[in-house]
Design a protein around this motif. Structure first.
Motif, mmCIF file in Angstrom:
data_model
loop_
_atom_site.group_PDB
_atom_site.id
_atom_site.type_symbol
_atom_site.label_atom_id
_atom_site.label_comp_id
_atom_site.label_asym_id
_atom_site.label_seq_id
_atom_site.Cartn_x
_atom_site.Cartn_y
_atom_site.Cartn_z
ATOM 1 N N UNK A 172 10.624 7.263 -5.401
ATOM 2 C CA UNK A 172 9.585 6.158 -5.037
ATOM 3 C C UNK A 172 10.603 4.792 -4.688
ATOM 4 N N UNK A 173 11.715 4.693 -5.689
ATOM 5 C CA UNK A 173 12.432 3.775 -5.821
ATOM 6 C C UNK A 173 13.401 3.686 -4.644
ATOM 7 N N UNK A 212 0.798 -1.361 0.112
ATOM 8 C CA UNK A 212 0.019 -0.122 0.236
ATOM 9 C C UNK A 212 0.939 1.213 -0.005
ATOM 10 N N UNK A 213 2.233 1.298 0.681
ATOM 11 C CA UNK A 213 2.734 2.452 0.888
ATOM 12 C C UNK A 213 3.191 3.018 -0.618
ATOM 13 N N UNK A 214 3.633 1.976 -1.558
ATOM 14 C CA UNK A 214 4.193 2.051 -2.919
ATOM 15 C C UNK A 214 2.986 2.816 -3.575
ATOM 16 N N UNK A 215 1.682 2.205 -3.752
ATOM 17 C CA UNK A 215 0.566 2.740 -4.337
ATOM 18 C C UNK A 215 0.406 4.153 -3.633
ATOM 19 N N UNK A 216 0.202 4.359 -2.365
ATOM 20 C CA UNK A 216 0.085 5.833 -1.882
ATOM 21 C C UNK A 216 1.202 6.821 -2.467
ATOM 22 N N UNK A 217 2.386 6.341 -2.712
ATOM 23 C CA UNK A 217 3.343 7.438 -3.127
ATOM 24 C C UNK A 217 3.144 7.486 -4.443
ATOM 25 N N UNK A 218 2.733 6.415 -5.256
ATOM 26 C CA UNK A 218 2.293 6.552 -6.820
ATOM 27 C C UNK A 218 1.116 7.480 -7.046
ATOM 28 N N UNK A 219 0.123 7.676 -6.364
ATOM 29 C CA UNK A 219 -0.979 8.423 -6.025
ATOM 30 C C UNK A 219 -0.464 9.809 -5.832
#
Length: 315
Positions: A220-221, A205-212
Motif C-alpha cells: 500500500x505504501x 478512496x484508493x487507499x481505503x480500497x487497498x486497505x479493504x
C-alpha cells in the motif's frame, strides 16, 4: 441519344483530412515537457546542466591532464597564468595552474565529477531514507508518527553545516564520508515533505480500497502511496542536489571534505584563497564560477519544476 453524366469527383479538402485523422493524444510526459519548456530560463538551466554533466562524465577522455595523477604534475609549473604553455610544450594551461602545478581546466572537469557524485548520490540516498520514514509516519500515525517527527524536528533544529562538520570531524575525510554526512543532515527535509503529502493521500478512496482488499502494508505504501507523493519529492530533490553541492564545497573549503589527492570544486577554491591578494586570482576564480553556474542551473530547473508539478502555482 442519351448521355450519361460522369460521376462527380470529390477532392478531400485539408479540413476534411484533418477531421478524418485521429487527434494526437497528449501523454502526461508530453504535457509535462511542454509546460516545462514554457520557461526559457529553465531550458537554459537544463542545457547548461546537461553540458556540465557530460563534461564531468567524459572528463578522463577530454581533460588535457589527469590532476589526480601525481606523475603528471610538475611543481615548477605552479601558479602559471592562463594561456601559458606547460613545461613539456604539449598543451596550454588555458585557465592557468594552481600551486601544485595542476591544470585548472582539468581540475575543474574532475572536480565537477566529485561535486556531482556527492550531490546526486547523497540526494538519492537521503530521498530514499527520508521518503520511507515520512510515508511510514503518515501511514502508521500514533506513536510511530510522533517519534519520527520528533527526530525530524531535532535534526532540523541543528544548522546543516554545523552538523556536517561534527560528523566529518568524527568520521574523517573521504568522498563516502561526505556523502554519509550529507545524508544524515538532509533526510529530514524529505521525511517532512513526504509526510505532509502522504497525510492527505492516505484519506483518498484508493487507499481505503487497498486497505479493504487486505493488501500488505508495504504494498500500500510503496505501490499506491509513494507514486502520488513523487511530485513534491522531485522538486525537493532537485533543490537538495544544489544544496548538497554547495554544502560539500563549503566542507571541502574548510578542509573537512574530500582528500587533497582528489580535489573537488570547493577544495580548488580553497587552494587559491591565500593567493588572491597576490594577484593569482584564477586559482579560486574559475572553480568558483564553475560551482556558481552548476548551482544556478539546477535552481533554474527546480523553480520551473515546482511551478509545473504544483497545480496551485499554475496560472
Amino acid at each position: 441519344m442519351s448521355s450519361t453524366a460522369a460521376p462527380e469527383s470529390h477532392t478531400p479538402t485539408a479540413e476534411a483530412a484533418a477531421a478524418a485523422s485521429p487527434p494526437k493524444v497528449e501523454t502526461p510526459w508530453r504535457r509535462f515537457f511542454s509546460e516545462f519548456a514554457e520557461s526559457r530560463l529553465a531550458l537554459i538551466g537544463l542545457i547548461v546542466f546537461t553540458i556540465i554533466a557530460l563534461i564531468a562524465i567524459f572528463a578522463p577522455w577530454i581533460a588535457p591532464q589527469n590532476p589526480y595523477d601525481l606523475a603528471q604534475l610538475d611543481i615548477l609549473d605552479g601558479r602559471m597564468e592562463p594561456g601559458t604553455r606547460n613545461g613539456m610544450d604539449t598543451f596550454t594551461y588555458w585557465l592557468g595552474t594552481d600551486d601544485q602545478g595542476r591544470d585548472m581546466l582539468s581540475g575543474i572537469m574532475y572536480g565537477l565529477r566529485i561535486s556531482l557524485t556527492v550531490g546526486v548520490g547523497s540526494a538519492i540516498i537521503a530521498c530514499a531514507v527520508g521518503a520511507s520514514l515520512g510515508m511510514l509516519a503518515a501511514y502508521a500515525g500514533g506513536r510511530t508518527d510522533s517519534i519520527l517527527m520528533r527526530l525530524v524536528d531535532l535534526q532540523l533544529s541543528f544548522p546543516s553545516i554545523l552538523a556536517a562538520l561534527m560528523i566529518l570531524a568524527f568520521l574523517g575525510k573521504g568522498v563516502m564520508n561526505v556523502v554519509l554526512a550529507l545524508v544524515i543532515v538532509e533526510w529530514a527535509y524529505y521525511a517532512r515533505t513526504v509526510r505532509g503529502t502522504a497525510l492527505v493521500e492516505r484519506r483518498r478512496e484508493y487507499i481505503e480500497a487497498a486497505q479493504c482488499l487486505a493488501l500488505p502494508t508495504w504494498r500500500v505504501i510503496f505501490r499506491h502511496l509513494l507514486p502520488n507523493c513523487m511530485p513534491p519529492l522531485i522538486v525537493v530533490g532537485t533543490m537538495q542536489i544544489a544544496r548538497a553541492i554547495a554544502l560539500e564545497a563549503t566542507l571541502s573549503f574548510l578542509g573537512l571534505g574530500v582528500p587533497i589527492t582528489e580535489p573537488s570544486l570547493g577544495l580548488l577554491i580553497s587552494n587559491g584563497y591565500e593567493y588572491m591578494l597576490s594577484g593569482k586570482y584564477w586559482i579560486s576564480f574559475y572553480p568558483g564560477i564553475a560551482l556558481l553556474v552548476t548551482i544556478v542551473s539546477i535552481n533554474l530547473m527546480g523553480d520551473q519544476l515546482r511551478d509545473v508539478l504544483n497545480p496551485r502555482l499554475k496560472k
